[in-house]
Scaffold this active site. Structure first.
Site, PDB file in Angstrom:
ATOM      1  CG  ASP A  67      47.222  46.857  23.048  1.00 11.43           C
ATOM      2  OD1 ASP A  67      46.745  45.811  22.566  1.00 11.43           O
ATOM      3  OD2 ASP A  67      48.132  46.844  23.885  1.00 11.43           O
ATOM      4  CG  ASP A 136      59.556  48.889  26.772  1.00 14.17           C
ATOM      5  OD1 ASP A 136      58.595  48.194  27.164  1.00 14.17           O
ATOM      6  OD2 ASP A 136      59.475  49.642  25.775  1.00 14.17           O
ATOM      7  CG  HIS A 138      55.313  47.929  26.479  1.00 12.66           C
ATOM      8  ND1 HIS A 138      56.163  47.891  25.391  1.00 12.66           N
ATOM      9  CD2 HIS A 138      54.588  46.779  26.387  1.00 12.66           C
ATOM     10  CE1 HIS A 138      55.947  46.797  24.687  1.00 12.66           C
ATOM     11  NE2 HIS A 138      54.999  46.098  25.277  1.00 12.66           N
ATOM     12  CD  GLU A 143      56.628  51.092  23.788  1.00  7.62           C
ATOM     13  OE1 GLU A 143      57.112  50.558  24.817  1.00  7.62           O
ATOM     14  OE2 GLU A 143      56.672  50.550  22.662  1.00  7.62           O
TER      15      GLU A 143
HETATM   16  C1  F6R Z   1      49.605  43.686  23.568  1.00  6.29           C
HETATM   17  C2  F6R Z   1      50.114  44.312  24.778  1.00  6.29           C
HETATM   18  C3  F6R Z   1      51.577  44.358  25.052  1.00  6.29           C
HETATM   19  C4  F6R Z   1      52.148  42.943  25.229  1.00  6.29           C
HETATM   20  C5  F6R Z   1      53.658  43.015  25.477  1.00  6.29           C
HETATM   21  C6  F6R Z   1      54.264  41.651  25.657  1.00  6.29           C
HETATM   22  O1  F6R Z   1      48.199  43.754  23.527  1.00  6.29           O
HETATM   23  O2  F6R Z   1      49.348  44.806  25.553  1.00  6.29           O
HETATM   24  O3  F6R Z   1      51.817  45.088  26.219  1.00  6.29           O
HETATM   25  O4  F6R Z   1      51.501  42.333  26.293  1.00  6.29           O
HETATM   26  O5  F6R Z   1      54.266  43.674  24.410  1.00  6.29           O
HETATM   27  O6  F6R Z   1      54.154  40.916  24.483  1.00  6.29           O
HETATM   28  P1  F6R Z   1      54.491  39.364  24.454  1.00  6.29           P
HETATM   29  O7  F6R Z   1      53.485  38.700  25.312  1.00  6.29           O
HETATM   30  O8  F6R Z   1      54.345  38.971  23.010  1.00  6.29           O
HETATM   31  O9  F6R Z   1      55.869  39.228  24.981  1.00  6.29           O
END
Ligand code: F6R
Length: 261
Positions: A67, A136, A138, A143
């Site tokens: 992403d 959440d 995702h 989301e």
């Molecule tokens: C970012 C991504 C998101 C993160 C998620 C958890 O490339 O794909 O899904 O993996 O927001 O983020 P952290 O690891 O910082 O808790």
């Protein structure tokens, strides 16, 4: 799906890095899909250490981005392209020619998203996709209530995700973009092996919903239940709300070693 409970984040990083190294041993030019955020960092550190110790050869590996923020120039230190250059490419000794990602500054964002899906397919598809998980549920930035069949497209971040990510922008939420390009859930499900890493108590509810809840768009990560080779690697804290934790421990402890994850 398989659930592997590890003592802590470092052990999770070592396990996933070893799976990547083994894949590259079988398929030297494998396409590794990588995530950003805090969770995957121990994986990248462990893989770089395995390379330095001569236990992994990443010289022909290819890296694909999951992403990207919309509107951040690629050279911005928090664009995911910059983050991955810093955390993955440089420590592994790889150049940008080994890297592919969506263009977050494209004027025609939709066309850039479609072009990225085509590029992933043309590259032979992702062999192993590493995922984190949001509080959440995702994955990527799909989301809650994202279509489980979605393709790479623009998404609007929830306020909670922007609050969570403000730590990368000097704690200033106003600097966190509202929009991202993310591989869709349908796109992610096309990778040959999905490895979702979750660490810390803050992820425990999302992990329980992913593994033991219904397949439902309210928890995007639950779509992994539909994948034939999905591995959830959770530390004790992230696994603390799993009803079947003992069963998962027993199964993994008795798994034939040659199978890997
Ligand atoms: C970012 C991504 C998101 C993160 C998620 C958890 O490339 O794909 O899904 O993996 O927001 O983020 P952290 O690891 O910082 O808790």
């Amino acid at each position: 799906m398989e659930v592997v409970i590890v003592p802590d984040a470092e052990a999770g990083g070592e396990l996933v890095a070893t799976a990547m190294a083994q894949l590259l041993g079988r398929k030297p030019a494998a396409l590794l899909g990588v995530a950003t955020g805090s969770t995957p960092l121990p994986v990248y550190r462990a893989l770089a250490a395995q390379v330095a110790a001569g236990r992994a050869d990443v010289s022909r590996a290819r890296i694909a981005q999951l992403d990207e923020y919309v509107g951040l120039p690629p050279e911005h230190p928090e664009s995911y392209r910059s983050v991955l250059a810093r955390e993955v490419l440089e420590p592994l000794g790889l150049g940008l020619e080994a890297f592919m990602g969506p263009d977050g500054t494209a004027t025609d964002v939709q066309a850039a998203c479609e072009a990225y899906d085509r590029a992933l397919a043309a590259a032979g598809g992702v062999d192993l996709q590493l995922l984190g998980i949001g509080t959440d549920g995702h994955i990527g930035f799909n989301e809650p209530c994202s279509s489980l069949a979605s393709r790479t497209r623009i998404k609007t971040l929830t306020e909670q995700t922007r609050i969570d990510n403000a730590r990368f922008f000097d704690g200033d939420i106003s600097q966190v973009p509202h929009h991202v390009i993310t591989q869709g859930i349908g796109t992610i499900l096309e990778a040959r092996h999905l490895v979702l890493l979750a660490t810390g108590e803050g992820k425990a509810d999302a992990v329980a919903a992913t593994v033991e809840g219904p397949v439902a768009a309210i928890c995007p990560a639950s779509a992994l239940q539909l994948h034939p080779h999905a591995t959830i690697v959770a530390d004790e804290a992230a696994a603390s709300k799993l009803k079947l934790a003992d069963y998962f421990r027993h199964t993994y402890a008795n798994k034939p070693e040659w199978q890997g994850i």
